[in-house]
Design a protein around this motif. Structure first.
Motif, PDB file in Angstrom:
ATOM      1  N   ALA A 136      30.642  53.803  15.801  1.00  0.00           N
ATOM      2  CA  ALA A 136      31.759  54.824  16.300  1.00  0.00           C
ATOM      3  C   ALA A 136      32.139  54.412  14.287  1.00  0.00           C
ATOM      4  O   ALA A 136      33.108  55.779  13.754  1.00  0.00           O
ATOM      5  CB  ALA A 136      33.260  53.967  16.355  1.00  0.00           C
TER       6      ALA A 136
ATOM      7  N   ASN B  83      39.520  48.335  16.693  1.00  0.00           N
ATOM      8  CA  ASN B  83      39.270  49.687  17.628  1.00  0.00           C
ATOM      9  C   ASN B  83      39.171  50.801  16.256  1.00  0.00           C
ATOM     10  O   ASN B  83      39.799  51.222  15.258  1.00  0.00           O
ATOM     11  CB  ASN B  83      40.174  49.923  18.504  1.00  0.00           C
TER      12      ASN B  83
ATOM     13  N   THR C  17      33.708  55.402  20.688  1.00  0.00           N
ATOM     14  CA  THR C  17      34.607  54.687  20.563  1.00  0.00           C
ATOM     15  C   THR C  17      33.794  53.729  20.911  1.00  0.00           C
ATOM     16  O   THR C  17      33.149  52.970  21.710  1.00  0.00           O
ATOM     17  CB  THR C  17      36.086  55.266  21.249  1.00  0.00           C
TER      18      THR C  17
ATOM     19  N   GLU D 126      37.701  55.132  16.644  1.00  0.00           N
ATOM     20  CA  GLU D 126      37.441  56.163  17.192  1.00  0.00           C
ATOM     21  C   GLU D 126      36.387  56.693  16.447  1.00  0.00           C
ATOM     22  O   GLU D 126      36.784  57.274  15.062  1.00  0.00           O
ATOM     23  CB  GLU D 126      37.787  56.700  18.327  1.00  0.00           C
TER      24      GLU D 126
ATOM     25  N   HIS E 181      27.691  55.780  24.034  1.00  0.00           N
ATOM     26  CA  HIS E 181      28.394  54.315  24.023  1.00  0.00           C
ATOM     27  C   HIS E 181      27.628  53.316  23.368  1.00  0.00           C
ATOM     28  O   HIS E 181      26.206  53.418  22.522  1.00  0.00           O
ATOM     29  CB  HIS E 181      28.441  53.681  25.637  1.00  0.00           C
TER      30      HIS E 181
ATOM     31  N   GLN F 124      37.922  58.227  26.350  1.00  0.00           N
ATOM     32  CA  GLN F 124      37.914  59.361  24.975  1.00  0.00           C
ATOM     33  C   GLN F 124      38.528  60.190  25.860  1.00  0.00           C
ATOM     34  O   GLN F 124      38.306  60.438  27.324  1.00  0.00           O
ATOM     35  CB  GLN F 124      37.515  59.286  24.557  1.00  0.00           C
TER      36      GLN F 124
END
Length: 288
Positions: free
Chosen positions: A227, A28, A11, A30, A53, A61
């Motif tokens: 992501a 945003n 994410t 994920e 990451h 998450q």
């Protein structure tokens, strides 16, 4: 082409607004589990370690264990990097998942955020994690990051409080003045628990001044997957400025063999930054 690790962003949400991180430009996002598994299938050919990451915090998450199950299924190891704010969202069964090789916790995220948490409320879950790791004799590493030793943004007062607390918790003497003078890379607090030191760094941006040419570890030790599925050459290109390809459209093998990718790689081998973003990245000076 082999990598020491591949960064795969579960994410791009980290849940914080640390002053030392760039403002996120992308919406945003994920990575859903089905797509994540398809990425892991491709990644296993190129590496044995997945860093979960790029700019987001994997611990935001709630189903982190499902991602770790997939990594474990394909025989890979995982590295988790977190601010430490979301440890309570997960059980130790998840955090000590058999595929997890190392947990990095950025301690200087505490004093670079507006938060209602006290220092003790922030630090206690981190120390409890360390204590549980020792009591359960888990083999993973816990790396407590203190990356704030530069002179321009000195965090001496915060570090004084932090090191006093770590010294008492681990029965280890952390001399603040000695650390600032000798600049050790790390100090062992307990079995496979380290405090790791470094300085703040400037994130690469097309708005930065030009730092010229040089070499870099991007595409040599690692590559990153956002992501969104976009592949970028390094873990600092969090907004996908250098998009090498999209895994929704191409396979990783093919992306790593495009002309743009190979030109970058050959350039770094010759000490030349062929991409504008790389020319405006000061982090590469650490390798030159």
């Amino acid at each position: 082409m082999k990598f020491y690790r591949i960064y795969i962003e579960l994410t791009n949400v980290c849940g914080l607004t640390c002053s030392f991180c760039p403002t996120k430009e992308l919406p945003n996002k994920e990575m859903d589990l089905v797509f994540f598994e398809s990425v892991i299938k491709q990644a296993q050919k190129f590496t044995k370690e997945i860093a979960c990451h790029v700019v987001g915090d994997p611990l935001t998450q709630s189903n982190l264990h499902e991602y770790l199950d997939i990594i474990h299924k394909y025989g890979l190891k995982a590295m988790l990097t977190t601010s430490g704010y979301f440890l309570k969202k997960h059980t130790y069964d998840t955090l000590f998942h058999p595929c997890v090789k190392q947990i990095n916790i950025s301690l200087n995220s505490f004093n670079k955020n507006d938060t209602s948490l006290t220092f003790e409320q922030y630090l206690n879950p981190i120390l409890s994690l360390c204590d549980a790791k020792l009591k359960q004799e888990k083999e993973l590493f816990i790396n407590l990051r203190v990356w704030n030793l530069d002179e321009m943004m000195s965090e001496y007062s915060f570090n004084e409080i932090l090191f006093d607390r770590l010294s008492s918790s681990f029965d280890v003497s952390l001399s603040l003045d000695t650390i600032y003078t000798d600049r050790p890379k790390s100090i062992r607090l307990a079995s496979k628990i380290l405090v790791h030191f470094d300085s703040y760094f400037e994130w690469p941006s097309l708005n930065n001044k030009s730092y010229g040419h040089g070499t870099c570890q991007g595409l040599q030790s690692h590559v990153a997957i956002l992501a969104s599925g976009k592949v970028v050459p390094c873990c600092l290109d969090c907004d996908g400025v250098i998009e090498l390809g999209d895994l929704h459209e191409m396979r990783l093998d093919d992306i790593l063999n495009t002309t743009r990718t190979l030109n970058m790689l050959e350039g770094f081998k010759e000490g030349k930054a062929v991409e504008e973003l790389c020319q405006k990245c000061s982090y590469k000076e650490r390798f030159n």
